[in-house]
Write an enzyme that holds these catalytic residues in place. Structure first.
Site, PDB file in Angstrom:
ATOM      1  N   TYR A 213      45.890  51.996  46.508  1.00  0.00           N
ATOM      2  CA  TYR A 213      44.956  50.901  46.793  1.00  0.00           C
ATOM      3  C   TYR A 213      45.740  49.646  47.117  1.00  0.00           C
ATOM      4  O   TYR A 213      46.912  49.513  46.798  1.00  0.00           O
ATOM      5  CB  TYR A 213      44.025  50.663  45.607  1.00  0.00           C
ATOM      6  CG  TYR A 213      44.611  49.819  44.496  1.00  0.00           C
ATOM      7  CD1 TYR A 213      45.873  50.090  43.983  1.00  0.00           C
ATOM      8  CD2 TYR A 213      43.895  48.742  43.966  1.00  0.00           C
ATOM      9  CE1 TYR A 213      46.409  49.313  42.966  1.00  0.00           C
ATOM     10  CE2 TYR A 213      44.431  47.972  42.957  1.00  0.00           C
ATOM     11  CZ  TYR A 213      45.684  48.255  42.461  1.00  0.00           C
ATOM     12  OH  TYR A 213      46.200  47.485  41.475  1.00  0.00           O
TER      13      TYR A 213
ATOM     14  N   SER B  44      47.274  44.752  38.135  1.00  0.00           N
ATOM     15  CA  SER B  44      47.585  46.167  38.205  1.00  0.00           C
ATOM     16  C   SER B  44      46.312  46.997  38.145  1.00  0.00           C
ATOM     17  O   SER B  44      45.325  46.608  37.527  1.00  0.00           O
ATOM     18  CB  SER B  44      48.514  46.565  37.056  1.00  0.00           C
ATOM     19  OG  SER B  44      47.777  46.813  35.882  1.00  0.00           O
ATOM     20  N   LYS B  45      46.363  48.108  38.822  1.00  0.00           N
ATOM     21  CA  LYS B  45      45.201  48.976  38.879  1.00  0.00           C
ATOM     22  C   LYS B  45      44.879  49.504  37.481  1.00  0.00           C
ATOM     23  O   LYS B  45      43.737  49.559  37.062  1.00  0.00           O
ATOM     24  CB  LYS B  45      45.492  50.141  39.815  1.00  0.00           C
ATOM     25  CG  LYS B  45      44.273  51.005  40.063  1.00  0.00           C
ATOM     26  CD  LYS B  45      44.617  52.139  40.986  1.00  0.00           C
ATOM     27  CE  LYS B  45      43.354  52.812  41.498  1.00  0.00           C
ATOM     28  NZ  LYS B  45      43.654  53.855  42.479  1.00  0.00           N
ATOM     29  N   ARG B  46      45.942  49.872  36.779  1.00  0.00           N
ATOM     30  CA  ARG B  46      45.751  50.454  35.469  1.00  0.00           C
ATOM     31  C   ARG B  46      45.073  49.463  34.516  1.00  0.00           C
ATOM     32  O   ARG B  46      44.147  49.780  33.798  1.00  0.00           O
ATOM     33  CB  ARG B  46      47.110  50.867  34.895  1.00  0.00           C
ATOM     34  CG  ARG B  46      47.043  51.735  33.662  1.00  0.00           C
ATOM     35  CD  ARG B  46      48.440  52.061  33.170  1.00  0.00           C
ATOM     36  NE  ARG B  46      49.234  50.863  32.942  1.00  0.00           N
ATOM     37  CZ  ARG B  46      49.098  50.069  31.880  1.00  0.00           C
ATOM     38  NH1 ARG B  46      48.217  50.361  30.956  1.00  0.00           N
ATOM     39  NH2 ARG B  46      49.850  48.998  31.743  1.00  0.00           N
TER      40      ARG B  46
END
Length: 548
Positions: free
Chosen positions: A38, A271-273
């Site tokens: 992403y 961050s995606k996480r």
RNA sequence: GGGGCGUUAGGCAAGUGGUUUAAGCCGCCAGUCUUUCAAGCUGGAAAUCGCGGGUUCGAAUCCCGCACGCCCUACCA
């Protein structure tokens, strides 16, 4: 060596390049994301600044995917990035190139450095590290470790060759000189200096033969003729190593311009996480942002125009051409900026994203959609674009959105096109996203009674006074009897009816609004009535008897 | 532990020694408009310019120290 995009024919590209060369400058920049699946707003901003810089100076903007890490490399992971860039309209002149396609060149460079004494083989056995807590582990190791010179650094070439020939595993490390310092002049952060003794002998090639990041970027940037490296500030410290590599390779060092980071509200890196979909640009696409509006707000994160123009006080809204015209590295800030979304909202968002990004769900549950879920200025910017952009430019976006929830009808571009434009123009003033047209705007575009009622509105405007149950259907008759159905005629009819019945006009006005749209808020009532039209208005007013 | 970068209101930010008693935008609050909600308009609250020293007639702006945050310090990128 020629770089060529995967699957793209070489000839047209070459021709384009020639034309390009003729009219454009030799400036070449690149956006080089690693395929994480992403594109987050920070990456998008980096891409934007590279793009603006190239467009401003007539340079070439290149996209390169840094997929050296095999674990992260697959098509799925690249697609998210491409989608984000495509939506923002950040078109690239060359690429996308894939770093992994150039392993051989990187390896060759490493061995070249080995040959001319800039690097050495290190036979130290590999230290296994778990990826999980790598940061702490490395920091901890360095805390205790006494800096000791690598024992293989001065191994004779003959012995090194012999051990390698015998099949012993090794990495190739760069041999950082003992005395002296590197320096470069960052276009944003100014002069940078670092003692050689503070730079460790970095690994160029892993024992399995894979080139590592610092080597790969430098090789690719050289091969692609990159003149200006514009990237996140998290690479500032790495730059010294890269400068060393350019020099060892005997190539000119490009201009570096490091960008301040875009942080989450808690000042951590996006961050995606940790932050989920709320920092992904495709979320903003799906949530009904206009690419130009989102781009505009992104541009204002970490950059501002260097000079205020004649006759301009202070501006925040800039079209794409205006941004290009004004962009300069000198206007980039040094301090990090916060993308001010709501952390709590982000969690809710994450847990309900299937619903929130499903236009069909949103269309039916518009009043459950969070009002303020992301950066407020970005939301304001979007609303500003929606209400002020030329109507003709807005229409296609609305069309696409309506199509996604099956509300689009061909007549909107044919027999009813004039009506459609008036309707969009009427309601856009209070909408903040394109999705609002499909959700809040549903009642305007749909036939009959196929729209939702907001509970609060029904309670407040329809159930509050029991008389409305009969008054509104009666009003429907009056409306139905009108031979001319206009703003003024409907207003006159409603007011006369109110007087006749001895009720306040406001009671009927608010009741009618809810009856026609399901909502308690909206444009001036008689504009709503005329846009909804006689047939639907009458039908919806009559239906009140069934509602309360 | 070492090295680097940064620090102006809740967020984005202007401002690099002297009408700054620190712009502007978003957000917030209030007034106004109105048949509702926005928008618009008007006004308001909100910053001891991270902290402490120094230089100077004068500092957010220059110097030093400290604190905090972030980055690098991997056979990740």
């Amino acid at each position: 060596m020629a770089f060529r995009g995967k699957g793209s024919p070489a000839a047209p590209l070459a021709v384009a390049r020639i034309i390009h060369r003729k009219f454009m400058s030799d400036i070449r920049v690149r956006f080089a994301p690693s395929p994480t699946g992403y594109l987050h707003v920070g990456g998008a901003r980096t891409a934007l600044f590279n793009w603006l810089f190239a467009r401003r100076l007539g340079g070439t903007y290149i996209l390169r995917i840094e997929d050296t890490d095999k674990l992260r490399n697959n098509e799925e992971m690249v697609r998210g990035i491409l989608e984000g860039l495509a939506w923002l309209g950040l078109d690239y002149d060359e690429g996308p190139f894939f770093q992994s396609d150039y392993y051989e060149q990187h390896r060759t460079a490493a061995f070249q450095l080995l040959d001319n004494g800039w690097a050495y083989r290190d036979f130290t056995p590999k230290e296994e590290r778990s990826d999980a807590n790598i940061k702490q582990a490395v920091a901890e190791a360095n805390r205790q470790a006494v800096k000791v010179k690598n024992p293989y650094r001065d191994l004779s070439r003959a012995e090194s060759d012999a051990r390698a020939a015998a099949g012993e595993a090794f990495v190739i490390r760069f041999k950082v000189p003992e005395e002296g310092k590197t320096s470069f002049d960052d276009a944003v952060y100014g002069p940078q200096e670092r003692d050689y003794k503070d730079i460790e002998d970095l690994v160029l090639l892993r024992s399995d033969g894979h080139p590592l990041y610092n080597l790969s970027v430098v090789c690719d940037d050289i091969a692609m003729g990159i003149t200006h490296v514009i990237r996140g500030q998290d690479h500032l410290s790495n730059t010294h190593k890269q400068v060393l590599l350019y020099q060892a390779l005997g190539k000119p060092v490009p201009v570096f311009a490091h960008l301040p980071l875009i942080l989450a509200p808690d000042k951590s890196k996006l961050s995606k996480r940790k932050h989920g979909e709320i920092v992904s640009v495709t979320t903003y696409r799906d949530a009904g942002f206009l690419p130009d509006a989102f781009l505009n707000s992104l541009a204002l994160l970490g950059w501002s125009p260097e000079e205020v123009r004649e006759g301009e006080v202070d501006r925040e809204v800039f079209s794409r051409p205006e941004l290009i015209e004004r962009f300069s590295l000198g206007g980039i800030h040094k301090s990090n900026a916060v993308f001010n979304f709501d952390l709590r909202e982000a969690q809710d968002w994450q847990s309900q994203k299937e619903q929130l990004l499903d236009p069909r769900w949103v269309a039916r549950n518009f009043y459950k959609f969070p009002r303020s879920w992301t950066d407020q200025k970005a939301q304001w910017m979007n609303a500003e674009y929606i209400k002020t952009m030329p109507l003709a430019e807005l229409l296609p976006y609305v069309k696409t959105k309506l199509q996604s929830v099956d509300l689009w009808r061909a007549e909107f571009e044919g027999a009813e096109s004039e009506w459609f434009q008036r309707a969009v123009n009427l309601i856009r003033d209070r909408y903040r996203t394109l999705n609002d047209f499909a959700s809040l705007g549903r009642a305007y575009f749909v036939a009959g009674l196929d729209f939702e009622f907001e509970e609060e509105a029904v309670k407040k405007n329809l159930k509050k006074d029991a008389a409305l149950k009969t008054l509104l259907p009666e009003l429907a008759d009056r409306f139905g009897a009108l031979s001319e159905f206009t703003h003024d005629s409907t207003e006159a009819a409603l007011r006369a009816f109110a007087e006749e019945k001895g009720v306040k006009a406001g009671l009927l006005i608010n009741g009618t609004r809810t009856a026609l749209t399901g909502q308690s808020a909206g444009p001036g009532l008689f504009d709503v009535v005329t846009i909804i039209g006689q047939t639907r208005a009458v039908e919806r007013l009559r239906n009140v008897a069934n509602l309360v």
